[in-house]
Write an enzyme that holds these catalytic residues in place. Structure first.
Site, mmCIF file in Angstrom:
data_model
loop_
_atom_site.group_PDB
_atom_site.id
_atom_site.type_symbol
_atom_site.label_atom_id
_atom_site.label_comp_id
_atom_site.label_asym_id
_atom_site.label_seq_id
_atom_site.Cartn_x
_atom_site.Cartn_y
_atom_site.Cartn_z
ATOM 1 N N LYS A 2 -6.338 3.117 -3.492
ATOM 2 C CA LYS A 2 -7.456 3.389 -2.008
ATOM 3 C C LYS A 2 -7.542 4.889 -1.280
ATOM 4 O O LYS A 2 -6.582 5.954 -2.279
ATOM 5 C CB LYS A 2 -6.289 2.600 -1.559
ATOM 6 C CG LYS A 2 -6.197 2.480 -0.082
ATOM 7 C CD LYS A 2 -5.332 1.491 1.142
ATOM 8 C CE LYS A 2 -5.363 2.252 2.230
ATOM 9 N NZ LYS A 2 -4.337 0.914 2.731
ATOM 10 N N ASP B 70 0.588 -1.277 -0.453
ATOM 11 C CA ASP B 70 0.258 -0.091 -0.312
ATOM 12 C C ASP B 70 0.911 1.259 -0.162
ATOM 13 O O ASP B 70 1.646 1.757 1.099
ATOM 14 C CB ASP B 70 -0.869 -0.056 1.475
ATOM 15 C CG ASP B 70 -2.068 -0.912 1.412
ATOM 16 O OD1 ASP B 70 -1.454 -2.093 0.708
ATOM 17 O OD2 ASP B 70 -2.818 -0.936 1.688
ATOM 18 N N LYS C 172 -10.143 0.107 -2.802
ATOM 19 C CA LYS C 172 -10.626 0.074 -1.417
ATOM 20 C C LYS C 172 -10.324 1.388 -0.720
ATOM 21 O O LYS C 172 -9.900 1.777 -0.852
ATOM 22 C CB LYS C 172 -8.245 -0.718 -1.392
ATOM 23 C CG LYS C 172 -8.786 -1.273 0.710
ATOM 24 C CD LYS C 172 -7.721 -1.022 1.393
ATOM 25 C CE LYS C 172 -7.168 -1.457 2.191
ATOM 26 N NZ LYS C 172 -5.557 -2.056 2.968
#
Lengths: 297, 294
Positions: free
Chosen positions: A197, A133, A233
């Site tokens: 995300k 991430d 996400k």
């Protein structure tokens, strides 16, 4: 490639669409299936300065043993930790399908040199991270250096190679209006993100339904033009089942059933899992539940 | 000049310091001699859920306040009630109490709050203890609040009954969800307004109106409710409540065993009933084997 603000987002349309989603509710069997699906999509997250190997192991245990009174539950999708905890987590989870996700690239600010970011990413992967991430450089983004942002994502993607899937955190709370969120989404997708995300969870403004919809629309347009799927996400602030179910509705109605899978959709959350468990038990017993009877995470 | 149109009050429910309408949107009309008095919310299971959640969230800070401070806060309710006597008088009379008795009930209610407010910092000095043990420990027992207490208020005493059910419970640090009298709900919501205007933190007192038979079992089943304070004449419902309470071992206190109308109600035992004793064994240096004392 020329990167600039070109797609204007219909703000009123987005807000209206979301307000209609939030007025609906799922009942009985559909709700039950939805709740189980949410569990399977959770990235159980601990990103605290005070994380210890023991607390991370505890989280990993939780990820694989959600609630023993409910045997037919799926595991969560992944645990999400800082790079120095990747080894601990991947050792603990080596025999099961729960993935290890690691934040990287000077999370949460992203203010570091590209060399350091590559180094951090490589280290996380060699320690066993299945997913990375990364955060984008918001400062560069605001300075209009979109190519820098693009190149950085592409470079990290190269480091990930076939070893890890890359989630790109836009930190939407720092990007400004929907148009800029849309642009950042397009940059991340074109640079090779496997997932986009919303947030780090480290600033007050985190994932919201409208912002998620803006990003889902970017994914949809990319899918229509290239046929390639990108995951989504939302993270931060999603702490109850009702809200999580609304996210599922939003995904289903924007991208369709293909995305209703942990391979393409995740929730970044820490306290959501217990709320979903309490709702599932409520569906089964008919009684409202208490947090006291569920493991802390 | 044209005749003034009277502004009628909308009776809503009291959850987390706010006055929402019931989530279900259901109402019933309260009538007297076929003249409509008010629309009253028929609350639902979800209102109960929201109320319990609010009580749970309020518990930590309310129970951690100093006993002296809780005492002051309760005293303030009595002050506010004193200034709002007329409204309660009107409502009690509307609900069929004659005016003399109504005045008495209001005065009794105010005095009762003052009485129990005083117990906040005296319960532990009276009921706590240092216990003689035959080992080198300092052993003591203190009483602690239980958590979220669900209350079913009495049917026939709409103000005094509700106050007498709530105040002894919250004085020790518990938070409450109460179901008001089904036939006489008006005072309950006005009391909620008084509480809301005093210094009671949001969520310490929550009051819903509606059908007891429908609502009460949800409180008995709720895993996050720690105790029940019941005033129920309906034997079947009472038995059901006691049975459901076993799920998470809730304590059940039958408040109707005390005579709420009489001054003998004013005793600390009702407060103690909604508290949990905690005993601590604190190691001390003293070697009891070498002395003839414990």
């Amino acid at each position: 490639m020329k990167l600039h603000l070109k797609t204007k987002v219909d703000k009123l349309g987005i807000d209206d669409r979301v307000s209609r989603i939030t007025k609906r509710s799922l009942k009985s069997e559909a709700k039950f299936q939805g709740l189980k699906m949410i569990l399977s999509m959770i990235d159980l997250t601990t990103l605290e300065g005070m994380d210890t190997t023991k607390s991370v192991e505890q989280l990993c245990y939780k990820a694989t043993h959600l609630h023993k009174e409910l045997p037919d539950l799926p595991n969560v999708a992944a645990v999400c930790v800082y790079p120095n905890m990747v080894k601990t987590a991947s050792n603990f989870l080596k025999d099961c399908e729960v993935k290890v996700a690691s934040v990287a690239t000077a999370f949460p600010s992203g203010n570091s040199s590209i060399e350091v970011k590559i180094q951090e990413t490589n280290e996380a992967i060699s320690n066993g991270a299945d997913e990375i991430d990364m955060v984008i450089s918001r400062g560069k983004f605001h300075s209009g250096e979109y190519n820098y942002v693009f190149d950085e994502i592409a470079t990290i993607k190269e480091s990930c190679g076939n070893h890890a899937r890359l989630k790109v955190i836009l930190e939407t709370g720092e990007l400004g209006d929907y148009d800029h969120i849309r642009l950042a989404s397009e940059i991340a997708i074109k640079a090779g993100a496997d997932f986009i995300k919303t947030s780090t969870g480290k600033i007050k403004s985190a994932a919201t339904l409208p912002i998620t919809l803006v990003m889902l629309e970017a994914i949809k347009d990319h899918y229509y033009t290239t046929g390639k799927m990108v995951g989504m996400k939302p993270a931060g602030g999603i702490s109850n089942s009702k809200l999580a179910l609304q996210y599922l509705l939003l995904v289903k109605e924007t991208l369709g059933n293909l995305w209703l899978d942990k391979h393409w959709f995740r929730f970044g959350a820490s306290s959501l899992a217990n709320d979903v468990l309490m709702q599932i038990l409520k569906q089964k017993t008919g009684f409202y539940q208490s947090n006291n009877y569920f493991s802390k995470d | 000049m044209s005749k003034r149109i009277k502004i009628l009050k909308t009776y809503k429910i009291f959850i987390d310091g706010k006055f929402p309408r019931t989530e279900s949107g259901r109402y019933t009309q309260l009538k007297k001699d076929n003249i409509p008095l008010a629309n009253v919310c028929l609350s639902s299971k979800k209102d109960i859920k929201n109320a319990v959640l609010s009580a749970r969230n309020a518990f930590e800070s309310w129970s951690n306040k100093s006993a002296y401070n809780r005492s002051q806060v309760l005293y303030r309710i009595a002050e506010m009630l004193e200034g709002n006597k007329n409204q309660f008088l009107e409502e009690l009379i509307l609900q069929g109490v004659d005016s003399k008795k109504a005045i008495l009930e209001i005065d009794q209610s105010i005095d009762r709050i003052i009485y129990f407010a005083g117990w906040a910092d005296k319960i532990n000095p009276i009921f706590g203890s240092v216990n003689p043990v035959a080992s080198s420990h300092f052993n003591f027992t203190i009483l602690e609040p239980m958590g979220v207490v669900a209350i079913v208020a009495p049917e026939d005493s709409s103000l005094l009954g509700l106050i007498s059910s709530i105040i002894p419970v919250i004085v020790s640090g518990n938070t409450t969800v109460s179901i008001a009298s089904e036939k006489l709900p008006l005072c309950a919501i006005s009391l909620a307004e008084v509480i809301s205007n005093s210094d009671v933190p949001n969520g310490v007192v929550n009051i819903v109106t509606g059908e007891k038979e429908e609502l009460a079992p949800h409180l008995a089943q709720h895993m996050d409710v720690n105790a029940l304070g019941l005033n129920l004449e309906n034997k079947v419902l009472k038995d059901k409540m006691v049975f459901e309470a076993t799920n998470n071992l809730k304590r059940v206190v039958d408040i109707s065993q005390y005579n709420i109308q009489e001054s003998e109600f004013e005793a600390p035992y009702i407060v103690k009933n909604f508290m949990e004793a905690k005993t601590t064994w604190h190691p001390i240096e003293k070697d009891f084997t070498s002395s003839n004392k414990y």
